[in-house]
Scaffold this motif. Structure first.
Motif, PDB file in Angstrom:
ATOM      1  N   GLN A  36      10.100   6.485   5.197  1.00 23.60           N
ATOM      2  CA  GLN A  36      10.343   6.122   4.130  1.00 23.60           C
ATOM      3  C   GLN A  36       9.240   5.411   3.730  1.00 23.60           C
ATOM      4  OE1 GLN A  36      11.986   5.590   6.736  1.00 23.60           O
ATOM      5  NE2 GLN A  36      12.943   3.579   7.511  1.00 23.60           N
ATOM      6  N   ILE A  37       8.596   5.277   5.045  1.00 21.69           N
ATOM      7  CA  ILE A  37       6.784   4.549   4.912  1.00 21.69           C
ATOM      8  C   ILE A  37       5.973   5.530   4.467  1.00 21.69           C
ATOM      9  CG2 ILE A  37       4.807   3.742   6.002  1.00 21.69           C
ATOM     10  CD1 ILE A  37       6.976   2.394   7.802  1.00 21.69           C
ATOM     11  N   LEU A  38       5.555   7.168   4.952  1.00 20.30           N
ATOM     12  CA  LEU A  38       4.882   7.992   4.410  1.00 20.30           C
ATOM     13  C   LEU A  38       5.453   8.704   3.073  1.00 20.30           C
ATOM     14  CD1 LEU A  38       5.437  11.275   7.345  1.00 20.30           C
ATOM     15  CD2 LEU A  38       3.481  10.075   6.705  1.00 20.30           C
ATOM     16  N   GLU A  39       6.089   8.166   2.707  1.00 20.78           N
ATOM     17  CA  GLU A  39       6.848   8.382   0.779  1.00 20.78           C
ATOM     18  C   GLU A  39       6.202   7.895   0.002  1.00 20.78           C
ATOM     19  OE1 GLU A  39      11.413   7.823   0.288  1.00 20.78           O
ATOM     20  OE2 GLU A  39      11.107   9.955   1.533  1.00 20.78           O
ATOM     21  N   LYS A  40       5.004   6.983   0.674  1.00 22.57           N
ATOM     22  CA  LYS A  40       4.409   6.004  -0.195  1.00 22.57           C
ATOM     23  C   LYS A  40       3.155   6.472   0.340  1.00 22.57           C
ATOM     24  CE  LYS A  40       8.300   2.094   0.141  1.00 22.57           C
ATOM     25  NZ  LYS A  40       8.369   0.886   0.708  1.00 22.57           N
ATOM     26  N   PHE A  41       2.530   6.939   1.058  1.00 24.62           N
ATOM     27  CA  PHE A  41       1.306   6.892   1.254  1.00 24.62           C
ATOM     28  C   PHE A  41       0.391   8.317   0.057  1.00 24.62           C
ATOM     29  CE2 PHE A  41       0.087   7.341   5.517  1.00 24.62           C
ATOM     30  CZ  PHE A  41       0.983   6.243   6.266  1.00 24.62           C
ATOM     31  N   PRO A  42      -0.511   7.247  -0.066  1.00 22.91           N
ATOM     32  CA  PRO A  42      -1.124   8.017  -1.092  1.00 22.91           C
ATOM     33  C   PRO A  42      -2.352   9.470  -0.836  1.00 22.91           C
ATOM     34  CG  PRO A  42      -2.949   5.993   0.028  1.00 22.91           C
ATOM     35  CD  PRO A  42      -1.235   6.396   0.688  1.00 22.91           C
ATOM     36  N   LYS A  43      -3.426   9.816  -0.966  1.00 25.96           N
ATOM     37  CA  LYS A  43      -3.802  11.728  -0.075  1.00 25.96           C
ATOM     38  C   LYS A  43      -4.425  10.488   0.230  1.00 25.96           C
ATOM     39  CE  LYS A  43      -6.652  15.534  -2.269  1.00 25.96           C
ATOM     40  NZ  LYS A  43      -7.417  15.531  -3.089  1.00 25.96           N
ATOM     41  N   VAL A  44      -4.172  11.871   2.006  1.00 28.91           N
ATOM     42  CA  VAL A  44      -5.159  11.081   2.481  1.00 28.91           C
ATOM     43  C   VAL A  44      -6.676  12.044   3.254  1.00 28.91           C
ATOM     44  CG1 VAL A  44      -5.091  10.950   5.859  1.00 28.91           C
ATOM     45  CG2 VAL A  44      -3.251  10.187   4.190  1.00 28.91           C
ATOM     46  N   THR A  45      -7.819  11.659   3.650  1.00 25.48           N
ATOM     47  CA  THR A  45      -8.698  12.069   3.970  1.00 25.48           C
ATOM     48  C   THR A  45      -8.761  11.822   5.638  1.00 25.48           C
ATOM     49  OG1 THR A  45     -10.012  12.916   1.850  1.00 25.48           O
ATOM     50  CG2 THR A  45     -11.254  12.901   3.922  1.00 25.48           C
TER      51      THR A  45
END
Length: 87
Positions: A36-45
């Motif tokens: 449920q937290i991962l689903e809110k992640f923006p694009k990660v670099t």
């Protein structure tokens, strides 16, 4: 590479006594972040050096993000150590 004495010291003082099982806490172990937290992640670099002592952990985290449908990029800088952006 870190010596075992330093690793022992860090493992004693870093999480302190506030966590019962710090290796299961997502605040200290990114591979334990709930969906449920991962689903809110923006694009990660992720930026890492090839001489980073945490290279393996960064690499696994990058692939774990991809496996969980998080858009992610991994950029490596040859011969750079951990924390090179702070130099």
């Amino acid at each position: 590479m870190l010596c075992t004495n330093l690793l022992g010291f860090v493992s004693e003082v870093y999480p302190g006594e506030i966590f019962e099982n710090e290796f299961e806490m997502h605040l200290l172990n990114p591979l334990k972040i709930p969906n449920q937290i991962l689903e809110k992640f923006p694009k990660v670099t992720i930026l890492q050096g090839t001489y980073d002592a945490l290279w393996d952990a960064n690499f696994y985290f990058f692939h774990w993000l991809l496996q969980n449908d998080v858009k992610a990029n991994l950029i490596e800088y040859e011969y750079f150590p951990h924390g090179f952006l702070g130099y």
